[in-house]
Design a protein around this motif. Structure first.
Motif, PDB file in Angstrom:
ATOM      1  N   SER A  72      37.600  53.876  10.956  1.00  0.00           N
ATOM      2  CA  SER A  72      38.559  54.071   9.872  1.00  0.00           C
ATOM      3  C   SER A  72      38.460  52.883   8.928  1.00  0.00           C
ATOM      4  O   SER A  72      38.492  51.730   9.366  1.00  0.00           O
ATOM      5  CB  SER A  72      39.983  54.198  10.427  1.00  0.00           C
ATOM      6  OG  SER A  72      40.919  54.448   9.398  1.00  0.00           O
ATOM      7  N   VAL A  76      40.060  51.452   5.234  1.00  0.00           N
ATOM      8  CA  VAL A  76      41.035  51.606   4.154  1.00  0.00           C
ATOM      9  C   VAL A  76      40.871  50.456   3.171  1.00  0.00           C
ATOM     10  O   VAL A  76      41.026  49.291   3.544  1.00  0.00           O
ATOM     11  CB  VAL A  76      42.478  51.643   4.699  1.00  0.00           C
ATOM     12  CG1 VAL A  76      43.478  51.724   3.546  1.00  0.00           C
ATOM     13  CG2 VAL A  76      42.659  52.829   5.641  1.00  0.00           C
ATOM     14  N   THR A 135      36.462  59.070   6.720  1.00  0.00           N
ATOM     15  CA  THR A 135      37.084  57.887   7.326  1.00  0.00           C
ATOM     16  C   THR A 135      37.549  56.887   6.269  1.00  0.00           C
ATOM     17  O   THR A 135      38.141  55.865   6.615  1.00  0.00           O
ATOM     18  CB  THR A 135      36.110  57.167   8.275  1.00  0.00           C
ATOM     19  OG1 THR A 135      35.042  56.587   7.520  1.00  0.00           O
ATOM     20  CG2 THR A 135      35.523  58.122   9.302  1.00  0.00           C
ATOM     21  N   HIS A 138      39.701  55.678   2.911  1.00  0.00           N
ATOM     22  CA  HIS A 138      40.898  55.917   2.109  1.00  0.00           C
ATOM     23  C   HIS A 138      41.132  54.698   1.220  1.00  0.00           C
ATOM     24  O   HIS A 138      40.670  53.591   1.519  1.00  0.00           O
ATOM     25  CB  HIS A 138      42.114  56.161   3.002  1.00  0.00           C
ATOM     26  CG  HIS A 138      41.959  57.347   3.904  1.00  0.00           C
ATOM     27  ND1 HIS A 138      42.369  58.605   3.558  1.00  0.00           N
ATOM     28  CD2 HIS A 138      41.399  57.458   5.140  1.00  0.00           C
ATOM     29  CE1 HIS A 138      42.095  59.455   4.534  1.00  0.00           C
ATOM     30  NE2 HIS A 138      41.501  58.781   5.513  1.00  0.00           N
ATOM     31  N   VAL A 155      47.318  50.833   8.241  1.00  0.00           N
ATOM     32  CA  VAL A 155      47.137  52.242   7.866  1.00  0.00           C
ATOM     33  C   VAL A 155      45.867  52.803   8.499  1.00  0.00           C
ATOM     34  O   VAL A 155      45.841  53.959   8.946  1.00  0.00           O
ATOM     35  CB  VAL A 155      47.101  52.387   6.335  1.00  0.00           C
ATOM     36  CG1 VAL A 155      46.793  53.827   5.929  1.00  0.00           C
ATOM     37  CG2 VAL A 155      48.434  51.955   5.728  1.00  0.00           C
ATOM     38  N   ASP A 209      46.871  53.825  11.852  1.00  0.00           N
ATOM     39  CA  ASP A 209      47.868  54.898  11.882  1.00  0.00           C
ATOM     40  C   ASP A 209      47.259  56.245  11.518  1.00  0.00           C
ATOM     41  O   ASP A 209      47.684  57.286  12.041  1.00  0.00           O
ATOM     42  CB  ASP A 209      49.012  54.558  10.926  1.00  0.00           C
ATOM     43  CG  ASP A 209      50.202  55.481  11.107  1.00  0.00           C
ATOM     44  OD1 ASP A 209      50.851  55.401  12.170  1.00  0.00           O
ATOM     45  OD2 ASP A 209      50.463  56.295  10.203  1.00  0.00           O
ATOM     46  N   LEU A 210      46.271  56.262  10.640  1.00  0.00           N
ATOM     47  CA  LEU A 210      45.657  57.517  10.211  1.00  0.00           C
ATOM     48  C   LEU A 210      44.999  58.269  11.359  1.00  0.00           C
ATOM     49  O   LEU A 210      44.808  59.485  11.282  1.00  0.00           O
ATOM     50  CB  LEU A 210      44.615  57.242   9.119  1.00  0.00           C
ATOM     51  CG  LEU A 210      45.170  56.878   7.738  1.00  0.00           C
ATOM     52  CD1 LEU A 210      44.048  56.376   6.835  1.00  0.00           C
ATOM     53  CD2 LEU A 210      45.860  58.085   7.103  1.00  0.00           C
ATOM     54  N   THR A 232      52.522  59.663  13.250  1.00  0.00           N
ATOM     55  CA  THR A 232      52.565  58.432  12.477  1.00  0.00           C
ATOM     56  C   THR A 232      53.686  57.512  12.939  1.00  0.00           C
ATOM     57  O   THR A 232      54.746  57.974  13.395  1.00  0.00           O
ATOM     58  CB  THR A 232      52.739  58.730  10.982  1.00  0.00           C
ATOM     59  OG1 THR A 232      52.769  57.487  10.249  1.00  0.00           O
ATOM     60  CG2 THR A 232      54.019  59.491  10.695  1.00  0.00           C
ATOM     61  N   ASN A 238      49.408  60.922  -1.305  1.00  0.00           N
ATOM     62  CA  ASN A 238      48.431  60.158  -2.075  1.00  0.00           C
ATOM     63  C   ASN A 238      47.850  61.068  -3.160  1.00  0.00           C
ATOM     64  O   ASN A 238      47.268  62.107  -2.858  1.00  0.00           O
ATOM     65  CB  ASN A 238      47.327  59.685  -1.127  1.00  0.00           C
ATOM     66  CG  ASN A 238      46.281  58.830  -1.800  1.00  0.00           C
ATOM     67  OD1 ASN A 238      45.709  59.207  -2.821  1.00  0.00           O
ATOM     68  ND2 ASN A 238      45.989  57.680  -1.224  1.00  0.00           N
ATOM     69  N   GLU A 290      44.188  62.240  -3.001  1.00  0.00           N
ATOM     70  CA  GLU A 290      43.821  63.163  -1.931  1.00  0.00           C
ATOM     71  C   GLU A 290      44.649  64.442  -1.948  1.00  0.00           C
ATOM     72  O   GLU A 290      44.435  65.337  -1.124  1.00  0.00           O
ATOM     73  CB  GLU A 290      43.981  62.459  -0.578  1.00  0.00           C
ATOM     74  CG  GLU A 290      43.083  61.226  -0.447  1.00  0.00           C
ATOM     75  CD  GLU A 290      43.329  60.456   0.842  1.00  0.00           C
ATOM     76  OE1 GLU A 290      44.265  60.828   1.586  1.00  0.00           O
ATOM     77  OE2 GLU A 290      42.589  59.491   1.106  1.00  0.00           O
TER      78      GLU A 290
END
Length: 421
Positions: A120, A122, A149, A151, A286, A289-290, A295, A332, A335
């Protein structure tokens, strides 16, 4: 969970990277070389003369300083303006230079934690502009990071996630952040609106006009001037507010010894925290958490990068009139693309409802369907596509899908752009 969970704060002057450690449930800063004091990695790249060898950060500065290579800085701005740099007669597009830089900093956590897998990633950046976000994600993909993956958050949103990952007494009331960088002085303010389910968190960002170059901190007179400016800002910004905590970050706050008067104001019945990696750490929280089924942040966040209204329409399904949500408040915007198909039933208008979060006021926006081919009732299927170019600008496309072989699709598209609350 064996792959890396990374947050990267990408700025024109310095970038920072944090890796979330599930065993500790905390992000850990990752530094370039042995300097772990700040983890600030200058966002510069330098090509060594006559060789296909690239250096970043302080190494790039040193190589360029002694004439051993050509350096390019302000990589984020260069990508935003679709620029390029010519090095030894070769033109390098901005995104290619950013790719090399990103590859280099991604090697840091890979080497430190002994894994190549990025589970992931971010990014957090100052401003969310659609074209730049497209380029940034493409650059990440070119670094062999899977698209799903990756963001991107605004600094404002990263601030939110960092703060609400701390103990609740830290953000019991309003929470403020001052970010002092070469780019200027940025102010962030966050508050939790209680009494709603789910709870709403609002945050705002402002680049302050009262600012100064960090060079002034090199002299006692300059330090005094900077302290005076900062104290005046605090007097104005904190006035009549119940503030639980104040956070200080950015290169200018590597030390706060130069600002004694400002600290007197900031520390008056408030907790004050100073340190780097705040935005990168927020992004790393984040990143973890994603990947969770549930969450840890059951809130609606309203800030830069998040839609402020829920967009929906009513349709009949199974004989009942139901609300179909096309975009949810707190999503978001980059997205938040949705697509739903409907059969047109005795109407020449498509009516969408826009409901701002926390408000009883509901707006309606309508799109005429007169441009679609004339057909008998219930023999036209349409696809409604909703997307956003920022948190307030919505685009709706209505596409004619026809109705089987009897009424072939024409592909006709009705497009309307709306500014929403």
């Amino acid at each position: 969970m064996e792959g890396l969970l990374l947050g990267i704060d990408l700025c024109d002057d310095y970038s920072q990277i944090s890796c979330f450690r599930p065993l500790d449930m905390e992000p850990e800063p990752v530094a370039l070389g042995d300097d772990t004091s700040s983890g600030l990695i200058p966002t510069v790249i330098c090509k060594k003369k006559g060789e296909d060898a690239w250096y970043i950060g302080e190494e790039a500065y040193r190589l360029a300083l002694f004439g051993g290579g050509t350096m390019v800085d302000k990589l984020v701005k260069l990508v935003r303006k679709e620029g390029y740099a010519t090095i030894e007669g070769v033109r390098y597009m901005a995104e290619d230079l950013l790719r090399i830089y990103l590859e280099k900093i991604l090697e840091l956590p890979k080497k430190k934690y002994g894994t190549e897998e990025i589970e992931s990633l971010v990014f957090t950046v100052q401003d969310l502009e659609g074209h730049f976000l497209d380029k940034l994600i493409q650059v990440a993909e070119s670094c062999k990071v899977a698209r799903d993956t990756v963001h991107v958050l605004s600094h404002t949103e990263s601030f939110i996630y960092y703060v609400i990952s701390q103990k609740k007494d830290v953000w019991a009331n309003q929470t403020c952040l001052l970010d002092l960088t070469e780019d200027g002085l940025h102010y962030y303010e966050m508050r939790v609106i209680r009494g709603r389910k789910p709870q709403v968190i609002e945050a705002e960002h402002e680049k302050l006009e009262e600012s100064f170059s960090l060079d002034v901190l090199d002299t006692p007179a300059g330090e005094h001037l900077a302290d005076t400016i900062l104290t005046a800002c605090a007097d104005r910004l904190f006035k009549k507010k119940i503030i639980s905590s104040v956070f200080l970050t950015g290169k200018g706050f590597m030390t706060s010894d130069w600002a004694p008067e400002f600290l007197k104001v900031a520390c008056n019945r408030r907790k004050v925290f100073a340190g780097q990696h705040l935005f990168a750490n927020g992004a790393a929280y984040v990143a973890f958490d994603l990947l969770q089924e549930d969450t840890a942040y059951p809130y609606i966040c309203i800030c830069e990068g998040r839609i402020r209204s829920t967009v929906s329409l009513y349709a009949v399904y199974g004989g009942r009139k139901e609300q179909v949500v096309l975009a949810s408040a707190g999503s978001n915007w980059y997205e938040a693309k949705s697509s739903v198909e409907f059969i047109v039933d005795d109407t020449a208008m498509l009516d969408l409802t826009v409901a701002p979060v926390g408000s009883q006021r509901v707006e309606k926006v309508s799109i005429s369907l007169d441009e679609l081919p004339a057909r008998p009732n219930k023999t036209t299927k349409i696809e409604v596509i909703v997307s956003f170019s920022d948190e307030r600008c919505m685009t709706v496309r209505v596409v004619d899908k026809g109705f089987g072989e009897l009424f072939p699709a024409t592909g006709k598209v009705i497009r309307r752009d709306f500014f929403i609350s």
